[in-house]
Structures are given as C-alpha cells and as structure tokens.
Design a protein around this motif. Sequence first.
Motif, PDB file in Angstrom:
ATOM      1  N   TYR A 123       0.858  -1.172   0.000  1.00 20.42           N
ATOM      2  CA  TYR A 123       0.000   0.000   0.000  1.00 20.42           C
ATOM      3  C   TYR A 123       0.902   1.231   0.000  1.00 20.42           C
ATOM      4  O   TYR A 123       2.042   1.155   0.487  1.00 20.42           O
ATOM      5  N   GLY A 124       0.432   2.334  -0.557  1.00 14.97           N
ATOM      6  CA  GLY A 124       1.294   3.511  -0.614  1.00 14.97           C
ATOM      7  C   GLY A 124       0.525   4.809  -0.587  1.00 14.97           C
ATOM      8  O   GLY A 124      -0.695   4.849  -0.790  1.00 14.97           O
ATOM      9  N   CYS A 125       1.263   5.887  -0.329  1.00 16.74           N
ATOM     10  CA  CYS A 125       0.718   7.244  -0.322  1.00 16.74           C
ATOM     11  C   CYS A 125       1.522   8.101  -1.285  1.00 16.74           C
ATOM     12  O   CYS A 125       2.754   8.068  -1.270  1.00 16.74           O
ATOM     13  N   ASP A 126       0.831   8.884  -2.096  1.00 14.68           N
ATOM     14  CA  ASP A 126       1.486   9.851  -2.979  1.00 14.68           C
ATOM     15  C   ASP A 126       1.757  11.141  -2.211  1.00 14.68           C
ATOM     16  O   ASP A 126       0.859  11.678  -1.544  1.00 14.68           O
ATOM     17  N   GLU A 263       0.466  -4.065 -16.661  1.00 14.63           N
ATOM     18  CA  GLU A 263       0.215  -3.348 -17.914  1.00 14.63           C
ATOM     19  C   GLU A 263       1.104  -2.108 -18.000  1.00 14.63           C
ATOM     20  O   GLU A 263       1.699  -1.813 -19.024  1.00 14.63           O
ATOM     21  N   ARG A 264       1.181  -1.368 -16.927  1.00 12.76           N
ATOM     22  CA  ARG A 264       2.050  -0.202 -16.810  1.00 12.76           C
ATOM     23  C   ARG A 264       2.160   0.157 -15.339  1.00 12.76           C
ATOM     24  O   ARG A 264       1.607  -0.534 -14.476  1.00 12.76           O
ATOM     25  N   PHE A 265       2.852   1.248 -15.040  1.00 18.90           N
ATOM     26  CA  PHE A 265       3.037   1.646 -13.658  1.00 18.90           C
ATOM     27  C   PHE A 265       2.084   2.793 -13.316  1.00 18.90           C
ATOM     28  O   PHE A 265       1.904   3.729 -14.098  1.00 18.90           O
ATOM     29  N   TYR A 266       1.513   2.701 -12.113  1.00 21.79           N
ATOM     30  CA  TYR A 266       0.505   3.662 -11.677  1.00 21.79           C
ATOM     31  C   TYR A 266       0.941   4.336 -10.382  1.00 21.79           C
ATOM     32  O   TYR A 266       1.716   3.783  -9.598  1.00 21.79           O
ATOM     33  N   SER A 267       0.375   5.509 -10.132  1.00 18.00           N
ATOM     34  CA  SER A 267       0.565   6.174  -8.844  1.00 18.00           C
ATOM     35  C   SER A 267      -0.338   5.508  -7.807  1.00 18.00           C
ATOM     36  O   SER A 267      -1.255   4.741  -8.143  1.00 18.00           O
ATOM     37  N   ALA A 268      -0.119   5.826  -6.543  1.00 17.13           N
ATOM     38  CA  ALA A 268      -0.947   5.255  -5.480  1.00 17.13           C
ATOM     39  C   ALA A 268      -2.404   5.680  -5.641  1.00 17.13           C
ATOM     40  O   ALA A 268      -3.323   4.876  -5.445  1.00 17.13           O
ATOM     41  N   ALA A 269      -2.633   6.939  -6.015  1.00 13.66           N
ATOM     42  CA  ALA A 269      -4.006   7.419  -6.199  1.00 13.66           C
ATOM     43  C   ALA A 269      -4.706   6.657  -7.316  1.00 13.66           C
ATOM     44  O   ALA A 269      -5.905   6.335  -7.222  1.00 13.66           O
ATOM     45  N   GLU A 270      -3.972   6.338  -8.377  1.00 17.29           N
ATOM     46  CA  GLU A 270      -4.562   5.588  -9.487  1.00 17.29           C
ATOM     47  C   GLU A 270      -4.888   4.158  -9.071  1.00 17.29           C
ATOM     48  O   GLU A 270      -5.917   3.603  -9.483  1.00 17.29           O
ATOM     49  N   VAL A 271      -4.025   3.553  -8.247  1.00 18.87           N
ATOM     50  CA  VAL A 271      -4.311   2.191  -7.768  1.00 18.87           C
ATOM     51  C   VAL A 271      -5.531   2.207  -6.860  1.00 18.87           C
ATOM     52  O   VAL A 271      -6.375   1.307  -6.905  1.00 18.87           O
ATOM     53  N   ASP A 272      -5.624   3.232  -6.004  1.00 16.92           N
ATOM     54  CA  ASP A 272      -6.791   3.365  -5.124  1.00 16.92           C
ATOM     55  C   ASP A 272      -8.095   3.388  -5.908  1.00 16.92           C
ATOM     56  O   ASP A 272      -9.117   2.843  -5.472  1.00 16.92           O
ATOM     57  N   ALA A 273      -8.080   4.037  -7.071  1.00 13.81           N
ATOM     58  CA  ALA A 273      -9.300   4.237  -7.859  1.00 13.81           C
ATOM     59  C   ALA A 273      -9.654   3.037  -8.733  1.00 13.81           C
ATOM     60  O   ALA A 273     -10.709   3.049  -9.386  1.00 13.81           O
ATOM     61  N   MET A 274      -8.827   2.022  -8.773  1.00 13.42           N
ATOM     62  CA  MET A 274      -9.097   0.878  -9.642  1.00 13.42           C
ATOM     63  C   MET A 274     -10.270   0.053  -9.136  1.00 13.42           C
ATOM     64  O   MET A 274     -10.449  -0.130  -7.929  1.00 13.42           O
ATOM     65  N   TYR A 284     -10.309  -9.123  -6.483  1.00 19.05           N
ATOM     66  CA  TYR A 284      -9.048  -8.471  -6.153  1.00 19.05           C
ATOM     67  C   TYR A 284      -9.153  -6.966  -6.376  1.00 19.05           C
ATOM     68  O   TYR A 284      -9.592  -6.515  -7.442  1.00 19.05           O
ATOM     69  N   THR A 285      -8.734  -6.216  -5.371  1.00 19.02           N
ATOM     70  CA  THR A 285      -8.645  -4.765  -5.522  1.00 19.02           C
ATOM     71  C   THR A 285      -7.372  -4.428  -6.311  1.00 19.02           C
ATOM     72  O   THR A 285      -6.539  -5.297  -6.597  1.00 19.02           O
ATOM     73  N   GLY A 286      -7.205  -3.148  -6.628  1.00 21.26           N
ATOM     74  CA  GLY A 286      -5.986  -2.732  -7.317  1.00 21.26           C
ATOM     75  C   GLY A 286      -4.744  -3.034  -6.513  1.00 21.26           C
ATOM     76  O   GLY A 286      -3.745  -3.525  -7.057  1.00 21.26           O
ATOM     77  N   TRP A 287      -4.766  -2.784  -5.215  1.00 20.04           N
ATOM     78  CA  TRP A 287      -3.592  -3.049  -4.379  1.00 20.04           C
ATOM     79  C   TRP A 287      -3.268  -4.530  -4.297  1.00 20.04           C
ATOM     80  O   TRP A 287      -2.106  -4.922  -4.206  1.00 20.04           O
ATOM     81  N   GLN A 288      -4.281  -5.374  -4.335  1.00 18.13           N
ATOM     82  CA  GLN A 288      -4.042  -6.811  -4.277  1.00 18.13           C
ATOM     83  C   GLN A 288      -3.516  -7.362  -5.602  1.00 18.13           C
ATOM     84  O   GLN A 288      -3.116  -8.518  -5.676  1.00 18.13           O
ATOM     85  N   ARG A 289      -3.511  -6.527  -6.645  1.00 22.46           N
ATOM     86  CA  ARG A 289      -2.994  -6.951  -7.947  1.00 22.46           C
ATOM     87  C   ARG A 289      -1.655  -6.291  -8.294  1.00 22.46           C
ATOM     88  O   ARG A 289      -1.203  -6.368  -9.427  1.00 22.46           O
ATOM     89  N   VAL A 290      -1.029  -5.655  -7.321  1.00 22.21           N
ATOM     90  CA  VAL A 290       0.301  -5.077  -7.549  1.00 22.21           C
ATOM     91  C   VAL A 290       1.330  -6.210  -7.572  1.00 22.21           C
ATOM     92  O   VAL A 290       1.479  -6.960  -6.611  1.00 22.21           O
TER      93      VAL A 290
END
Length: 351
Positions: A123-126, A263-274, A284-290
Amino acid sequence: MHRAYANHRQQGLSLVELMVAMAIGLWAVWASATVYLHTASLQRAQERRSAAEEAGAFAMGMLGRDILNAGFYPASFASSAVDGSQVGGYDSYPPLESAVRKDSDWQNMAQGWPPLAYRAGIYGCDGGEFNVQTATCPAVDASQPDSLVVNYFSADAMGDGGSRKDCTGSAVDNDPSNKYRSNAGKKLNQPPLQPLFVSNRYALRDLKNFVDQQDVVTKSLACSGNGMSAFGSPGIYQPMVSGFKDMRFRYGVYSGEADSLPERFYSAAEVDAMPVVGIHGQAYTGWQRVSVVKVCILIQSQGGAVRLEDPAGQAMRYLDCDDRPQAQPAGQWVQRLVQLFGVRNALPYSY
C-alpha cells in the motif's frame, strides 16, 4: 722578486637575482599548495559521493527485501489447538476469517479490521507520509516524498527467532491484532500459535546532521513498524540512514488471469481508484494486484564543496523521479537511483 697573486673577488647574489629566486620559490610553493588543495577537494568530493551512494544502496536493499516479503502467509503452518478452522486448508494474505469467527482470526470485518492499508501486501501514499495512527494517507503534496506500507505474516514454525520482528527490530507479538495469535505470556521460547501480522511503513523525514562543523539539513529514510520497542509505543518513525532528497513509488498492476505481468506503472491514487476485478473466482482490488514496485530514490551529498565547477557554459543537471532534468544544487551532488522489485506473493491463490 715579485710574486703574482690572483685577484679573487668574493661574489654574492645581486638584488635582482635574489628577487628572481624568491619568486621562483613562491611560485613552486603556490603550485604545490594548489595541487594539494585540488587533490584534497577531489578526495573529499569522492568520499561524500561514495557515502551517498552507499546510503542509497542500503536503502534500496532494505526496501527490496521487504517488498519481496509483501503479502506473505506461510502455507504450511501447522494448525493450533486454539483455532482449528484451517486444518487441511491453504491460507493466503490476508488470512480468511472463519465462518464462525474465533478469537485467533486476524480479520474482524464486523469491527472494520483490517483497514484498507493492511488488506494487501503493498500500500502507498502519494506525496505524503502514511499516518500510522489512522492508517490513512494525507492530502497529496507534490513537493513531498511518497511513503510505502509493506505487510506480511511471520514464519516461525522453525523456532523462537522466526521473522516476527519489524523494520525497527521490535517484536510484533504485542500488536493488538496479534493478541490471540502470539505466545506472549503463555509458553516461553516457543513459536506463536498462528502467524503474526508484520507491517513496516517507510517514509523520508527531515534530519539535521553535523558535518564539517556546521549543521546540515537532509532527509533520512525512516521506518515505522507495528512492534513494541523498548523506547516507546509502536508506530513511531525512526531514522535509519540519511542523505536523501526524494523518494517515489510506482506500482505495476496486472488485470487478467493469463499472467501477473503489469500493464504499466501507476501512482498510489490511481491504484486506489481501480475497480475490483474477478480473477479465478476471487475478487481483487488494485492493491491486491500489484506485482511489481518501481522505487526511485534521489540521493544527495552532505556537506559543502562536493561538486566541482560546471564545465564552461554547461550547467550540470540530474533527472528527478518524474524524468525531468533539474539543475544540480550549488556545491552539492544529486543522483537518481531506480530499481524494480517483484512482489513474489502477488499471484492468485488456488489449492
């Protein structure tokens, strides 16, 4: 009889000759001093660059080792007498809650545990420091470094040591979520009853060092673990190594069942919104698919007179973590380090 004596005059240096000799001597001293000072400056610059590079390598190694552990849960852990719900089963991160919840179950969804930040291995914070008390991210400030949370469970079946210490070296037995899973106060020098939750949070914090008889403000890689240290309560960020300017994280996320390649690299905010994605019958949430974390660190020398003069008409530059060229600060040296780390426990689970 007359004797002839040779007329020998005792001759010395004239004033002009003496001044020439002194000038030559002074020039030689000046040249030697210039070479010495230049050599000393080069050596000092090299030493401080080497120190910065060593700090960067240490930080990368620490982050990489922890990222490799993200999302780990020991599949072969023996079931305990306290909670036999997992007998013959295969658990994953996060461990499943029993149909009739038992005290040793880590999850307690009725009480909102775990929060979002601990439901995945990464998990991360921008642009901000992860708040340990609220388990949330602050408002994004692009001028501030990112922060990272790495979660996993201990593997202690082999004895007392195991892996139930956080990044500060503190044991996690007393974390509230491990209350009924640990052996604290029950059996001396024995493994816990169930794998214990470990959470390490990394951020950069301002730090004042004393270099060359003057205070130098830099940033330190700091870590907050969920263990109870002898120096205070859990959650306090402790400095580990100094000499940094910035730290950024980007996350590679997979989306299909075929493979776990991002697929590509995302920011933490983008992963949150997935959105939640169904893979092999599981959500699976976005964070669980990192599956990959891209780490970028800017290391910075400490102390002045580290960088030599720029070439004539050509200012020295470096690339920041957003691939933008920046001018080197006066008398300082900044370098970017980038590395990719695979999250080896990010594969869909099946049994």
